[in-house]
Design a protein around this motif. Structure first.
Motif, PDB file in Angstrom:
ATOM      1  N   ASP A  80      47.408  31.748  39.607  1.00 58.50           N
ATOM      2  CA  ASP A  80      46.522  32.909  39.499  1.00 58.50           C
ATOM      3  C   ASP A  80      45.404  32.854  40.533  1.00 58.50           C
ATOM      4  O   ASP A  80      45.068  33.856  41.139  1.00 58.50           O
ATOM      5  N   ASP A  81      44.809  31.676  40.713  1.00 54.53           N
ATOM      6  CA  ASP A  81      43.669  31.497  41.611  1.00 54.53           C
ATOM      7  C   ASP A  81      43.842  30.167  42.337  1.00 54.53           C
ATOM      8  O   ASP A  81      43.690  29.100  41.725  1.00 54.53           O
ATOM      9  N   SER A 128      47.121  40.548  43.202  1.00 55.48           N
ATOM     10  CA  SER A 128      46.664  41.307  42.036  1.00 55.48           C
ATOM     11  C   SER A 128      47.162  42.723  42.043  1.00 55.48           C
ATOM     12  O   SER A 128      47.696  43.228  42.946  1.00 55.48           O
TER      13      SER A 128
END
Length: 128
Positions: A80-81, A128
């Motif tokens: 995700d990050d 995203s």
């Protein structure tokens, strides 16, 4: 057709399992010994083998290191990050070999970590 697994030969199975489970958050799905041919297989992943590709770690008894050669590049994992993933990996004792940032000539955020045998794992930040 689908990809089932990627096999890596490792020199210390316990150390490698610890890395993939405790540092990268995979689960040990199954493990088996072959006494006749003196090797152990361990399959790890984020989900069930029936639905997702996994990593197969092969430990040949008594063999502690391998030459990687020049053909193999890396295994890629979506995160995700990537910045946060690098910090978490370092806090768990993992080695970040390339900090998170844009890929050269692009905008995709990537990072690289090394497993205990020196194999490269690319972290690719989800779009995203």
């Amino acid at each position: 057709m689908r990809i089932l697994h990627t096999m890596l030969r490792v020199g210390n199975l316990e150390h490698s399992i610890e890395f993939y489970t405790n540092v990268l958050g995979m689960r040990l799905l199954r493990q088996s010994d072959n006494e006749e041919y003196e090797y152990t297989l361990a399959f790890l992943g984020y989900g069930d083998e029936s639905e997702e590709a996994v990593i197969e770690l092969t430990y040949n008894w008594g063999k502690s290191e391998y030459e990687h050669g020049t053909a193999f590049g890396h295994i890629a994992i979506e995160v995700d990050d990537a910045y946060q993933a690098c910090e978490e990996i370092k806090s768990r004792g993992g080695t970040v070999s390339r900090e998170a940032g844009p890929v050269k000539g692009g905008t995709t955020i990537i990072a690289f970590v090394k497993d205990p045998d020196g194999y490269s794992i690319e972290l690719i930040q989800a779009k995203s």
